[in-house]
Design an enzyme around this catalytic site. Structure first.
Site, short mmCIF file in Angstrom:
data_model
loop_
_atom_site.label_atom_id
_atom_site.label_comp_id
_atom_site.label_asym_id
_atom_site.label_seq_id
_atom_site.Cartn_x
_atom_site.Cartn_y
_atom_site.Cartn_z
N HIS A 112 40.74 97.10 20.80
CA HIS A 112 41.31 96.25 19.83
C HIS A 112 40.20 95.70 18.82
O HIS A 112 39.21 95.26 19.28
CB HIS A 112 42.00 94.92 20.47
CG HIS A 112 43.37 95.49 21.24
ND1 HIS A 112 44.28 96.11 20.62
CD2 HIS A 112 43.54 95.42 22.45
CE1 HIS A 112 45.31 96.33 21.46
NE2 HIS A 112 44.86 95.56 22.44
N CYS A 170 41.64 99.51 15.19
CA CYS A 170 42.86 99.20 14.14
C CYS A 170 41.92 98.76 12.88
O CYS A 170 40.83 98.13 12.71
CB CYS A 170 43.72 98.08 14.31
SG CYS A 170 44.70 98.98 15.74
#
Length: 190
Positions: A112, A170
């Site tokens: 993440h 991301c």
């Protein structure tokens, strides 16, 4: 009177969001810390583990299997088998079906952008990455980065012709919500 009630509801909702966000950060940090402890135990056990050679290494889903070191960031991150939401809360996820060091293939690690990989944007070409497994420690050099659309799966080739380390997260890093792109880092063995 209605405006006062509405204002109080907005304040209460805001406080709930802050408390929930704080809890998620705390819980993720706790799980990552627990996984790092487990990963260090697995690495320290080394040759005493079943499947402690590169060729036979096949960990169970959700298991802490190794450590990713990023010297520039002074980061020591647990590698967990799998990339489900639960796995990624524990650390850096190893994409199922990709390879591990010394298995002569594409090693795909995901994390993440707001937890384990929050500072990956600071990395530069030539920076070193290290992966420690129960069967050894391996160094890689960053050779390329790129940004792709979130549904672009072409970067995961699962090829087994040459060893390469691929980190994915991301992008943009400061985006709030589901990010529309992915940041990819390619590294070659040293």
């Amino acid at each position: 009177m209605k405006m006062k009630v509405f204002s109080l509801l907005l304040i209460a909702a805001g406080l709930l969001i802050i408390v929930y966000g704080g809890w998620k950060i705390y819980d993720t940090n706790r799980q990552t810390g627990d996984s790092l402890t487990d990963a260090k135990k697995a690495v320290a056990a080394g040759g005493s583990l079943d499947g402690s050679s590169a060729e036979s290494f096949k960990p169970a889903m959700g298991e802490a299997v190794g450590i990713l070191y990023i010297p520039r960031l002074k980061a020591e991150l647990p590698i967990v088998e799998g990339t489900s939401a639960d796995d990624l809360e524990k650390g850096v996820g190893h994409y199922k079906g990709s390879y591990y060091p010394k298995q002569n293939g594409q090693i795909v690690l995901s994390g993440h952008r707001d937890t384990v990989f929050r500072r990956t944007g600071e990395l530069e070409l030539g920076d070193r990455l290290e992966v420690e497994m129960p069967y050894g420690r391996y160094a890689y050099e960053i050779i390329k980065t790129k940004i792709v659309d979130q549904d672009d799966t072409s970067i995961i080739t699962l090829q087994n012709k040459k060893e390469e380390l691929v980190l994915t997260t991301c992008y943009p890093f400061s985006y709030i919500g589901n990010a529309p792109q992915r940041y990819i880092i390619y590294a070659k063995p040293l």
